[in-house]
Design an enzyme around this catalytic site. Structure first.
Site, short mmCIF file in Angstrom:
data_model
loop_
_atom_site.label_atom_id
_atom_site.label_comp_id
_atom_site.label_asym_id
_atom_site.label_seq_id
_atom_site.Cartn_x
_atom_site.Cartn_y
_atom_site.Cartn_z
N GLY A 16 -111.87 36.03 2.10
CA GLY A 16 -112.14 34.61 2.26
C GLY A 16 -111.26 33.77 1.35
O GLY A 16 -110.05 33.88 1.38
N VAL A 50 -107.18 29.17 -8.48
CA VAL A 50 -106.51 28.29 -9.43
C VAL A 50 -105.50 27.38 -8.74
O VAL A 50 -104.90 26.53 -9.37
CB VAL A 50 -105.79 29.10 -10.54
CG1 VAL A 50 -106.79 29.91 -11.32
CG2 VAL A 50 -104.71 29.99 -9.96
N LYS A 81 -101.28 13.18 -5.69
CA LYS A 81 -100.21 13.73 -6.51
C LYS A 81 -98.88 13.20 -6.02
O LYS A 81 -98.54 13.34 -4.85
CB LYS A 81 -100.23 15.27 -6.42
CG LYS A 81 -99.07 15.95 -7.14
CD LYS A 81 -99.14 17.45 -6.96
CE LYS A 81 -97.90 18.12 -7.54
NZ LYS A 81 -97.92 19.59 -7.36
N PRO A 99 -90.16 13.98 -8.63
CA PRO A 99 -90.94 13.16 -7.71
C PRO A 99 -90.90 13.68 -6.29
O PRO A 99 -89.96 14.35 -5.88
CB PRO A 99 -90.23 11.81 -7.79
CG PRO A 99 -88.78 12.19 -7.97
CD PRO A 99 -88.79 13.45 -8.81
N VAL A 188 -115.86 45.70 2.42
CA VAL A 188 -115.21 46.69 3.28
C VAL A 188 -115.17 48.01 2.53
O VAL A 188 -114.67 48.09 1.40
CB VAL A 188 -113.79 46.23 3.67
CG1 VAL A 188 -113.08 47.33 4.45
CG2 VAL A 188 -113.85 44.95 4.50
N GLY A 428 -69.77 18.90 -7.32
CA GLY A 428 -69.78 17.58 -6.68
C GLY A 428 -71.15 17.04 -6.36
O GLY A 428 -71.29 16.13 -5.51
#
Length: 503
Positions: A16, A50, A81, A99, A188, A428
């Site tokens: 799950g 987490v 966010k 960003p 299981v 570049g």
């Protein structure tokens, strides 16, 4: 009687948590009325839980499910966010911001970064972050939804979410169960394979029942019950590039208004995350056991919290890398069962999402065609390697001399694919698009520049415009971005006004 034709008759999801319920919700949305979907999880087995920070593509996943954003944020105690702040990564005292969105006042402004490079070569100019509405709004603690007009400045305000991963899984469980997903709360005990093909035929539960399926999704986390313990798929170890192998996670009480960004702070042997939610703050320390003891890591984390801990720190152990096959026989691994890349750029939930969307793109038939699995695996490999390279970039460009982990990272051999990117950017300022890149030009530029890797030149095409006109454009853009950022509502004020957070 109508038949399903090539559709598998039954799909079994083992495990799950976020991975299992994201998978169940998506399958329920698209095939739940035709295919029997069963999810098996045990309440006695905990989830990692987490992965509370996301990146903008999560919006696509929520959209295909048809989720109401206000309800979703409210139910998961979420916040918005706008990017990630990196503290002390180059050296102590240094910080920069990665960003979302784009640099410049419009989504349709080509070569903005190169215009900035050209103008900077000719004199003083505000920092690149001053040209990002996401950076400016995050710094000010402000937020608003992305503008719908692509020509507007507010259209550059791209966002993702922080949320409680446990609440997100519970929210998606309700969604999936309302669409015919059957949940079995059992462990299981064993797995039955076909003696002829090696395919998984059934999982045998502690009750003695056998749950048969045509196709199986392994969401059992690091242990990989089906993909590894049963099918012996193999694992590609990337600790040479990303040596962190452990983490501690701890929630703390909320202190002050939730800011609309994640913070990552470099430490002696890794880095510490801070993720603000409506009701608490998520914290953790990702570290390498080669360079610090578990006890010292625990002391470091607990000594650098900005509020009282609400629980004991939860330890995690992992090996950075990926399964050699993400789809093997009639099993596909989703989430941590497929591999692990540390959550430095909030990609854990994204990799669950793309695993699911690729599964929908190459949806298995009863014949389980090998070409589908091969293509799925190739695309997954390219995605994992691209994210790996982006994470390595953060580590290899540092000036933390005399600290063993950081000394190692400066001197380590780099993947050829990252060396190519480095050469193009240093020469570049180029960030060539690649077909399956998760991270945009903005992301690569932000981290290259933030980590102190600057280009020697710029795209010569910007010289078709007069230099004075280019400088005036940048001045106007800077002024307009700063003005709009000051007009946006405070982050938590927006959440309350939108009905996403209690008043």
């Amino acid at each position: 009687m109508e038949t399903n034709g090539l559709l598998p008759k039954s799909i079994v999801i083992v495990g799950g948590g976020t991975a299992g319920w994201m998978t169940a919700a998506a399958l329920a949305r698209f095939v739940g009325h035709k295919v029997k979907i069963t999810l098996i999880e045990s309440s006695d087995i905990g989830t990692v839980g987490v992965g509370e920070a996301t990146i903008p593509p999560i919006r696509n996943f929520n959209a295909i499910l048809g989720l109401d954003e206000a309800e979703f944020v409210r139910e998961t105690k979420g916040t918005y966010k706008l990017g990630i702040e990196f503290c002390d990564w180059v050296k102590p005292g240094h910080r920069y911001f990665h960003p979302f969105g784009v640099y410049g006042p419009s989504l349709n402004q080509p070569n903005f970064f190169h215009q900035w490079l050209r103008a900077r070569a000719g004199g003083q100019l505000p920092e690149l972050s001053e040209f990002s509405l996401c950076s400016l709004a995050a710094r000010a603690g402000r937020f608003a939804p992305q503008g719908r007009d692509p020509a507007s400045i507010q259209a550059t305000l791209t966002s993702a979410f922080h949320f409680d991963a446990g609440l997100y899984a519970a929210y998606l469980r309700k969604f999936a169960e309302a669409r015919n997903v059957r949940r079995l709360d059992q462990k299981v005990q064993s797995v039955r394979q076909s003696p002829e093909t090696g395919n998984v035929e059934a999982v045998l539960l502690e009750s003695g029942d056998a749950v048969e399926g045509d196709f199986f999704v392994d969401c059992t986390g690091f242990r990989g019950l089906l993909i590894e313990q049963t099918l012996k798929t193999g694992y590609e170890d990337w600790r040479a590039y990303l040596p962190a192998d452990r983490a501690l996670a701890v929630p703390t009480a909320k202190v002050g208004p939730a800011v609309p960004f994640t913070r990552s702070t470099a430490r002696l042997a890794g880095w510490q995350w801070r993720i603000p939610l409506q009701h608490r703050t998520g914290n953790g320390y990702v570290y390498s056991s080669q360079f610090i003891s578990d006890e010292a890591a625990h002391e470091t984390l607990m000594g650098n919290l900005d509020a009282p801990a609400l629980a004991d720190a939860k330890p995690l152990r992992f090996v950075t890398g990926r399964r050699k096959k993400l789809w093997n026989k009639n099993v596909v691994a989703i989430g941590l069962a497929s591999g692990f890349l540390e959550p430095l750029e909030s990609t854990s939930i994204h990799l669950i999402q793309t695993g699911i969307t690729k599964l929908l793109d190459f949806f298995p038939s009863q014949n389980n065609h090998a070409a589908d699995a091969a293509t799925y695996n190739r695309l997954g490999q390219e995605e994992y390697e691209s994210i790996r390279d982006f994470l390595v970039l953060h580590y290899m460009a540092n000036q933390r001399v005399g600290e063993p982990l950081w000394d190692y990272c400066r001197q380590m051999a780099l993947p050829d694919s990252l060396q190519e990117r480095l050469a193009l950017f240093q020469h570049g300022g180029r960030v060539p698009p690649r077909a399956f890149d998760l991270f945009t030009e903005t992301s690569w530029v932000a981290v290259f520049m933030g980590q102190g890797i600057e280009p020697q030149g710029y795209n010569p095409l910007v010289e078709v415009h007069e230099g004075a006109a280019g400088r005036q454009f940048l001045a106007d853009a800077h002024r307009a971005l700063a003005e709009l950022s000051r007009q946006l509502p405070e982050h938590e004020d927006f959440l309350r006004q939108a009905g996403m957070m209690p008043s």
